[in-house]
Design a protein around this motif. Sequence first.
Motif, PDB file in Angstrom:
ATOM      1  N   ARG A 143       0.836  -1.202   0.000  1.00  0.00           N
ATOM      2  CA  ARG A 143       0.000   0.000   0.000  1.00  0.00           C
ATOM      3  C   ARG A 143       0.872   1.254   0.000  1.00  0.00           C
ATOM      4  O   ARG A 143       0.527   2.267  -0.610  1.00  0.00           O
ATOM      5  CB  ARG A 143      -0.940  -0.004   1.203  1.00  0.00           C
ATOM      6  N   PHE A 144       1.986   1.190   0.699  1.00  0.00           N
ATOM      7  CA  PHE A 144       2.927   2.305   0.718  1.00  0.00           C
ATOM      8  C   PHE A 144       3.577   2.493  -0.650  1.00  0.00           C
ATOM      9  O   PHE A 144       3.736   3.620  -1.134  1.00  0.00           O
ATOM     10  CB  PHE A 144       3.995   2.052   1.782  1.00  0.00           C
ATOM     11  N   CYS A 145       3.938   1.409  -1.291  1.00  0.00           N
ATOM     12  CA  CYS A 145       4.639   1.479  -2.582  1.00  0.00           C
ATOM     13  C   CYS A 145       3.699   1.796  -3.741  1.00  0.00           C
ATOM     14  O   CYS A 145       4.161   2.138  -4.829  1.00  0.00           O
ATOM     15  CB  CYS A 145       5.354   0.156  -2.859  1.00  0.00           C
ATOM     16  N   GLY A 146       2.401   1.680  -3.534  1.00  0.00           N
ATOM     17  CA  GLY A 146       1.466   1.867  -4.635  1.00  0.00           C
ATOM     18  C   GLY A 146       1.482   0.659  -5.542  1.00  0.00           C
ATOM     19  O   GLY A 146       1.421  -0.483  -5.085  1.00  0.00           O
ATOM     20  N   GLU A 147       1.587   0.906  -6.824  1.00  0.00           N
ATOM     21  CA  GLU A 147       1.564  -0.196  -7.796  1.00  0.00           C
ATOM     22  C   GLU A 147       2.969  -0.732  -8.089  1.00  0.00           C
ATOM     23  O   GLU A 147       3.149  -1.576  -8.962  1.00  0.00           O
ATOM     24  CB  GLU A 147       0.933   0.288  -9.116  1.00  0.00           C
ATOM     25  N   ASN A 148       3.962  -0.236  -7.364  1.00  0.00           N
ATOM     26  CA  ASN A 148       5.345  -0.511  -7.740  1.00  0.00           C
ATOM     27  C   ASN A 148       6.045  -1.443  -6.759  1.00  0.00           C
ATOM     28  O   ASN A 148       5.796  -1.395  -5.557  1.00  0.00           O
ATOM     29  CB  ASN A 148       6.124   0.803  -7.808  1.00  0.00           C
ATOM     30  N   ASP A 149       6.941  -2.248  -7.301  1.00  0.00           N
ATOM     31  CA  ASP A 149       7.880  -3.001  -6.480  1.00  0.00           C
ATOM     32  C   ASP A 149       9.120  -2.131  -6.297  1.00  0.00           C
ATOM     33  O   ASP A 149       9.265  -1.076  -6.930  1.00  0.00           O
ATOM     34  CB  ASP A 149       8.234  -4.322  -7.162  1.00  0.00           C
ATOM     35  N   VAL A 150      10.017  -2.526  -5.411  1.00  0.00           N
ATOM     36  CA  VAL A 150      11.279  -1.808  -5.232  1.00  0.00           C
ATOM     37  C   VAL A 150      12.416  -2.814  -5.355  1.00  0.00           C
ATOM     38  O   VAL A 150      12.275  -3.981  -4.984  1.00  0.00           O
ATOM     39  CB  VAL A 150      11.350  -1.103  -3.860  1.00  0.00           C
ATOM     40  N   PHE A 151      13.536  -2.364  -5.882  1.00  0.00           N
ATOM     41  CA  PHE A 151      14.695  -3.230  -5.974  1.00  0.00           C
ATOM     42  C   PHE A 151      15.192  -3.568  -4.579  1.00  0.00           C
ATOM     43  O   PHE A 151      15.169  -2.730  -3.668  1.00  0.00           O
ATOM     44  CB  PHE A 151      15.823  -2.554  -6.752  1.00  0.00           C
ATOM     45  N   LEU A 152      15.683  -4.772  -4.420  1.00  0.00           N
ATOM     46  CA  LEU A 152      16.232  -5.167  -3.123  1.00  0.00           C
ATOM     47  C   LEU A 152      17.368  -4.255  -2.691  1.00  0.00           C
ATOM     48  O   LEU A 152      17.502  -3.926  -1.511  1.00  0.00           O
ATOM     49  CB  LEU A 152      16.714  -6.622  -3.183  1.00  0.00           C
ATOM     50  N   ASN A 189      16.153  -9.921   5.800  1.00  0.00           N
ATOM     51  CA  ASN A 189      17.319 -10.701   6.229  1.00  0.00           C
ATOM     52  C   ASN A 189      17.425 -12.023   5.479  1.00  0.00           C
ATOM     53  O   ASN A 189      18.527 -12.546   5.278  1.00  0.00           O
ATOM     54  CB  ASN A 189      17.264 -10.941   7.738  1.00  0.00           C
ATOM     55  N   ARG A 190      16.286 -12.571   5.056  1.00  0.00           N
ATOM     56  CA  ARG A 190      16.325 -13.783   4.233  1.00  0.00           C
ATOM     57  C   ARG A 190      16.978 -13.489   2.878  1.00  0.00           C
ATOM     58  O   ARG A 190      17.732 -14.316   2.341  1.00  0.00           O
ATOM     59  CB  ARG A 190      14.909 -14.332   4.020  1.00  0.00           C
ATOM     60  N   ALA A 191      16.680 -12.316   2.329  1.00  0.00           N
ATOM     61  CA  ALA A 191      17.294 -11.937   1.058  1.00  0.00           C
ATOM     62  C   ALA A 191      18.802 -11.750   1.213  1.00  0.00           C
ATOM     63  O   ALA A 191      19.577 -12.113   0.326  1.00  0.00           O
ATOM     64  CB  ALA A 191      16.646 -10.651   0.535  1.00  0.00           C
ATOM     65  N   VAL A 192      19.210 -11.178   2.360  1.00  0.00           N
ATOM     66  CA  VAL A 192      20.634 -11.007   2.628  1.00  0.00           C
ATOM     67  C   VAL A 192      21.323 -12.365   2.744  1.00  0.00           C
ATOM     68  O   VAL A 192      22.409 -12.584   2.206  1.00  0.00           O
ATOM     69  CB  VAL A 192      20.849 -10.171   3.912  1.00  0.00           C
ATOM     70  N   GLU A 193      20.669 -13.299   3.452  1.00  0.00           N
ATOM     71  CA  GLU A 193      21.237 -14.638   3.624  1.00  0.00           C
ATOM     72  C   GLU A 193      21.417 -15.343   2.283  1.00  0.00           C
ATOM     73  O   GLU A 193      22.363 -16.106   2.092  1.00  0.00           O
ATOM     74  CB  GLU A 193      20.332 -15.470   4.536  1.00  0.00           C
ATOM     75  N   LYS A 194      20.511 -15.074   1.354  1.00  0.00           N
ATOM     76  CA  LYS A 194      20.609 -15.687   0.029  1.00  0.00           C
ATOM     77  C   LYS A 194      21.566 -14.924  -0.889  1.00  0.00           C
ATOM     78  O   LYS A 194      21.718 -15.274  -2.060  1.00  0.00           O
ATOM     79  CB  LYS A 194      19.206 -15.743  -0.612  1.00  0.00           C
ATOM     80  N   GLU A 195      22.177 -13.869  -0.330  1.00  0.00           N
ATOM     81  CA  GLU A 195      23.139 -13.043  -1.067  1.00  0.00           C
ATOM     82  C   GLU A 195      22.501 -12.379  -2.283  1.00  0.00           C
ATOM     83  O   GLU A 195      23.150 -12.137  -3.307  1.00  0.00           O
ATOM     84  CB  GLU A 195      24.363 -13.867  -1.478  1.00  0.00           C
ATOM     85  N   LEU A 196      21.200 -12.049  -2.166  1.00  0.00           N
ATOM     86  CA  LEU A 196      20.515 -11.316  -3.225  1.00  0.00           C
ATOM     87  C   LEU A 196      20.745  -9.816  -3.085  1.00  0.00           C
ATOM     88  O   LEU A 196      20.488  -9.054  -4.023  1.00  0.00           O
ATOM     89  CB  LEU A 196      19.015 -11.625  -3.194  1.00  0.00           C
TER      90      LEU A 196
END
Length: 402
Positions: A143-152, A189-196
């Motif tokens: 809801r904060f981002c609207g219709e958009n995703d954000v890059f990790l 933190n899961r994304a960090v663990e996966k080195e994304l």
Amino acid sequence: MATMKVKFRASSIPTKEGTLFYQVVHGRVARQVNTGYKVYPCEWDSVHAEIVFPPGIGYNRGNYLASLKEILYGNTKRFKNIIARLERTGENYTAGDVLKRYLTPSDGEGFISFAREVIRQMGQIGKPRTAERYTVVTRSFERFCGENDVFLDEVDSDLMVRYENFLKAAGVCPNTTSYYMRGLRAIYNRAVEKELTVQRYPFRHVYTGIDKTVKRAVPLNIIRQIRDLDLTLSPATDLARDVFMFSFYTRGMSFIDMAFLKKKDLQNGILSYRRQKTGQQLSIKWERPMQEIIDKYDIKDTPYLLPIIRNMEVDARKQYKNAAHLVNDKLRRLGEQLGLAIPLTTYVARHGWASIARSKNIPLPIISEAMGHNSEKTTRIYLASLDTSAVDKANSQILKAL
């Protein structure tokens, strides 16, 4: 090089809000995308392309505009980062390519799309509560981002501070804000663990603690009043009241634990169950008021002790969630009829039991043990030398006082 501006399109009706949109121009070709936000003409400076605060603006509207100003700043920054990335590749691109990357990150995975994948995985490995929690916090962030995703790699401290301000402007309480932040932090933190992405500590400047909440306890005379109501003409409200009282009788058992109690959990006058929230095993001496509630309902065709999950051909968790909504809605209405100052929910039974136990001079360690305290530090202190007989004696004292 592409350029991007925030534009305002006024409504055809002068008294109504106009629409804000992003415009990207590259190679003399312009492309637009709606921001999802609206403002009045007097709240927009077309020359400087920014939000303004007209004289006499109200507090809530002012907060909304301040939050929106930060959101537009953050999204403008995103557009500039995307354009800079495309320029660095040295390849030809269009204004449409800029918008496509803004709406659906392709240079690395987007945070929201990653969160959705985590939610799917949690469901697959048998962690529905974690999946439900992540779903709630992700929807709030969407809801904060609207219709958009954000890059990790764009999830940073500035973004989370803007999100926190967005929640404040919407009137979200600090504890709920903290709940959202802690959930998003777990996903990040899961994304960090996966080195994304690399660890940028985006949550270091936002609130992730727990504030003291408004007391949700009611005194013994109110519990007695709820117990003694004649609700035979309203079976759904009668069931809600019985669930509330069963929670109170069982030292404030949570609704989810009551819903999944099974008949086999009651053996030789002892009700034993494992808390869904913490996994802690608790045992409760079976008392007459508990049996009186069980005797009211036909549960012979189910393995469950209470008439909450009734249909063995329908998903049990879905039935639990629907029942929780219905029971708390009926309790809220019941509380309003009684003129209570706080919303009546099943959680009030838990707070009420603890508060009344304390008023009966029952030692705090016994109360903590009785309720299955979740704090490791408190558990180490409280569970060292307590036995269930002291807890059962405490519960008997309270039930006899009714």
